[in-house]
Design a protein around this motif. Structure first.
Motif, PDB file in Angstrom:
ATOM      1  N   ARG A 198     -77.704  39.095 -21.676  1.00  0.00           N
ATOM      2  CA  ARG A 198     -78.566  38.761 -22.813  1.00  0.00           C
ATOM      3  C   ARG A 198     -78.370  39.745 -23.971  1.00  0.00           C
ATOM      4  O   ARG A 198     -77.985  40.897 -23.767  1.00  0.00           O
ATOM      5  CB  ARG A 198     -80.046  38.764 -22.406  1.00  0.00           C
ATOM      6  CG  ARG A 198     -80.401  37.648 -21.440  1.00  0.00           C
ATOM      7  CD  ARG A 198     -81.893  37.694 -21.050  1.00  0.00           C
ATOM      8  NE  ARG A 198     -82.254  36.556 -20.224  1.00  0.00           N
ATOM      9  CZ  ARG A 198     -82.652  35.380 -20.688  1.00  0.00           C
ATOM     10  NH1 ARG A 198     -82.760  35.207 -22.012  1.00  0.00           N
ATOM     11  NH2 ARG A 198     -82.958  34.375 -19.886  1.00  0.00           N
ATOM     12  N   LEU A 199     -78.703  39.238 -25.116  1.00  0.00           N
ATOM     13  CA  LEU A 199     -78.821  40.066 -26.311  1.00  0.00           C
ATOM     14  C   LEU A 199     -80.243  39.840 -26.806  1.00  0.00           C
ATOM     15  O   LEU A 199     -80.539  38.828 -27.439  1.00  0.00           O
ATOM     16  CB  LEU A 199     -77.796  39.660 -27.372  1.00  0.00           C
ATOM     17  CG  LEU A 199     -77.803  40.488 -28.664  1.00  0.00           C
ATOM     18  CD1 LEU A 199     -77.502  41.954 -28.369  1.00  0.00           C
ATOM     19  CD2 LEU A 199     -76.797  39.918 -29.666  1.00  0.00           C
ATOM     20  N   ARG A 212     -76.305  35.380 -23.728  1.00  0.00           N
ATOM     21  CA  ARG A 212     -74.949  35.458 -24.288  1.00  0.00           C
ATOM     22  C   ARG A 212     -74.078  34.443 -23.553  1.00  0.00           C
ATOM     23  O   ARG A 212     -73.466  34.746 -22.520  1.00  0.00           O
ATOM     24  CB  ARG A 212     -74.409  36.876 -24.145  1.00  0.00           C
ATOM     25  CG  ARG A 212     -75.275  37.927 -24.860  1.00  0.00           C
ATOM     26  CD  ARG A 212     -74.772  39.328 -24.613  1.00  0.00           C
ATOM     27  NE  ARG A 212     -73.432  39.537 -25.128  1.00  0.00           N
ATOM     28  CZ  ARG A 212     -72.725  40.653 -24.953  1.00  0.00           C
ATOM     29  NH1 ARG A 212     -73.258  41.676 -24.257  1.00  0.00           N
ATOM     30  NH2 ARG A 212     -71.518  40.764 -25.460  1.00  0.00           N
ATOM     31  N   GLN A 218     -70.339  35.208 -22.770  1.00  0.00           N
ATOM     32  CA  GLN A 218     -70.167  36.188 -21.706  1.00  0.00           C
ATOM     33  C   GLN A 218     -70.526  35.584 -20.358  1.00  0.00           C
ATOM     34  O   GLN A 218     -69.861  35.845 -19.344  1.00  0.00           O
ATOM     35  CB  GLN A 218     -71.041  37.416 -21.992  1.00  0.00           C
ATOM     36  CG  GLN A 218     -70.904  38.542 -20.971  1.00  0.00           C
ATOM     37  CD  GLN A 218     -69.534  39.174 -20.978  1.00  0.00           C
ATOM     38  OE1 GLN A 218     -68.740  38.961 -21.898  1.00  0.00           O
ATOM     39  NE2 GLN A 218     -69.232  39.958 -19.945  1.00  0.00           N
TER      40      GLN A 218
END
Length: 499
Positions: free
Chosen positions: A110-111, A116, A119
């Protein structure tokens, strides 16, 4: 080896359910870097023991040590966090999510609050590549074949940093090349020092991949074996409590003669299947051999009216019309499907209601309980279904006993003219396989024509009167197993061309 520290030690594990003791003081120890096979008949306690290990069940007695430290998971999530990953025979994937979403559910990169996705897809792709899977990570799991779903479940376990990975019948739905990829994964995991608990009923797999084996019988551990110095028949004897024993019964009946009962001129599904000139006589067992994707399941489903296909066939000399499964049942066809959980049973209903539903022809909630129990008792007894009683929920039974209930449903109904069996022994133990094939031969002796699709070539050669080989959707050869060596049939299964 005796000085190797234990990765896992389960001691004195007891688990009781109403009316039964599923585990009665079980001991299990697994070393780092070891493939430890867990063997036993259906109902011996294997799955229950693994659910205790995973945190799905809480033991009534006993202790567990993981790398020498006390381990008592309250939930499967706690078990996974501690390093225990379990791949169950009945997969616990979410069919409406993508492969990538399933693999990293709850653990996606996660961002901030956002996943993400790129990814995540990269991590998922790496896990699939490791098990030799080539389907896209964007595919919805529910749209994948069962074999691909199995590979997804194995890949999911690899995305967790597990110290112990449990594989419950991982090969039941895999083809030869897929199985080799899984075995390569297992060997790489143990080379890293991880431990694998491998549950299988296939002795050749056990002897190929295993280091040691613990045998369970009636909820107890009856022996631990070094597989390098143990014969398969010794393991079978320990499992069933008898000296000797065979994996399957042997065909000792004379080959049936006479006019075909089912005569297939052509079954055609564009791009998938084109089977021609296939006959089955009354009392005959015709085996369908082939690699995964060869068309065996498609053929049986087409004959049962379960998918759109061009079917040109006769049954008893009259045109066979199978516009739907209901029409097929009225004509006298019965199907035991590959996926018993999704297609063959109502898991929230009792054993007797499942077995009676076809015979009584009523919605399951309207079936009279006592009438259903009386009606289904003979078939359930003949098949050796192990349950605490006819009122037990069928979803609580072992996989092998669930498969027996599917067959009992058709036997109870009666009037079967053609029995279609799709991988009927998937997940069944040695004794359960013998029970099932004994019942199949009994039905054949009464004049039922049987089409038997199986990935187990030794079962086909031992139980079928003739074997049809399917390759890329076509029937390419046929054999009499009484006169054709198994290696000749296997060559044709793999290459699609008879030598």
């Amino acid at each position: 080896m005796s000085e190797t520290p234990e990765r896992l030690h389960m001691s004195g594990i007891v688990k009781r359910f109403p009316g039964t003791v599923a585990l009665d003081g079980v001991e299990l120890s697994v070393r780092p870097g070891e493939v430890h096979c867990l063997l036993g008949e259906n109902g011996a306690g294997k799955s229950t023991l693994m659910k205790v290990l995973a945190g799905s069940y809480q033991p009534d007695e006993g202790t567990i040590l993981l790398d020498g430290q006390p381990y008592a998971p309250a939930t499967p999530h706690a078990g996974l966090a501690a390093g225990i990953a379990v791949i169950y025979q009945e997969l616990d994937l979410l069919p409406d999510l993508t492969v990538a979403q399933n693999l990293l559910l709850g653990r996606a990169p996660r961002l901030g609050p956002f996943v993400r996705r790129g990814q995540r897809a990269k991590l998922a792709r790496a896990a699939l590549d490791r098990v030799g899977a080539n389907f896209p990570v964007s595919a919805r799991v529910g749209t994948l074949p069962i074999a691909a779903q199995q590979l997804t479940a194995i890949a999911k376990a690899l995305t967790a940093d597990a110290r112990v990975i449990v594989m419950d019948e991982p090969s039941a739905t895999l083809g030869e090349s897929e199985l080799e990829a899984v075995f390569a994964v297992i060997r790489s995991l143990t080379a890293e020092g991880r431990s694998v608990i491998f549950i299988s009923h296939r002795m050749d797999e056990v002897m190929d991949i295993g280091d040691r084996a613990t045998v369970l019988r009636d909820g107890r551990a009856v022996g631990v074996y070094d597989l390098a110095s143990t014969r398969p028949d010794e393991l079978v004897a320990a499992m069933i409590g008898e000296a000797g024993g065979e994996l399957v019964g042997a065909t000792d009946r004379a080959a049936p003669r006479g006019e075909p009962l089912l005569s297939v001129e052509r079954v055609h599904v564009p791009g998938l299947l084109d089977v021609r000139d296939l006959d089955v006589r009354p009392g005959e067992v015709v085996g369908l051999a082939g690699l995964g994707g060869a068309g065996r399941t498609t053929l049986l489903r087409a004959l049962f009216g379960d998918l759109k296909a061009q079917v040109t066939a006769t049954l008893g000399g009259r045109p066979l019309k199978v516009a739907s499964p209901a029409a097929a049942v009225r004509a006298g066809l019965a199907l035991v499907p590959e996926s018993r959980k999704e297609q063959g049973l109502m898991l929230g209903l009792s054993v007797s209601r499942n077995a009676a539903i076809s015979a009584l022809g009523k919605p399951p909630w309207l079936l009279p309980g006592r009438a259903g129990q009386r009606l289904t008792k003979p078939a359930l007894a003949d098949l050796g279904v192990k349950a605490s009683g006819p009122g037990q929920l069928v979803g609580q039974l072992s996989g092998g006993n669930q498969q027996k209930v599917v067959l009992a449903k058709w036997i109870t109904r009666g009037g079967i003219r053609v029995l279609l069996l799709d991988e009927p022994t998937r997940g069944l133990d040695v004794g359960a396989k013998a029970d099932l094939y004994r019942q199949v031969r009994h039905l054949a002796d009464q004049g039922v024509a049987v089409l038997l699709a199986s990935s187990e070539l030794n079962e086909l050669t031992a139980n079928a009167d003739r074997i049809q080989v399917l390759y890329e959707g076509r029937n390419v050869a046929h054999f009499d197993p009484r006169v054709s060596p198994e290696n000749v049939i296997a060559h044709t299964v793999i290459t699609g061309a008879a030598p």
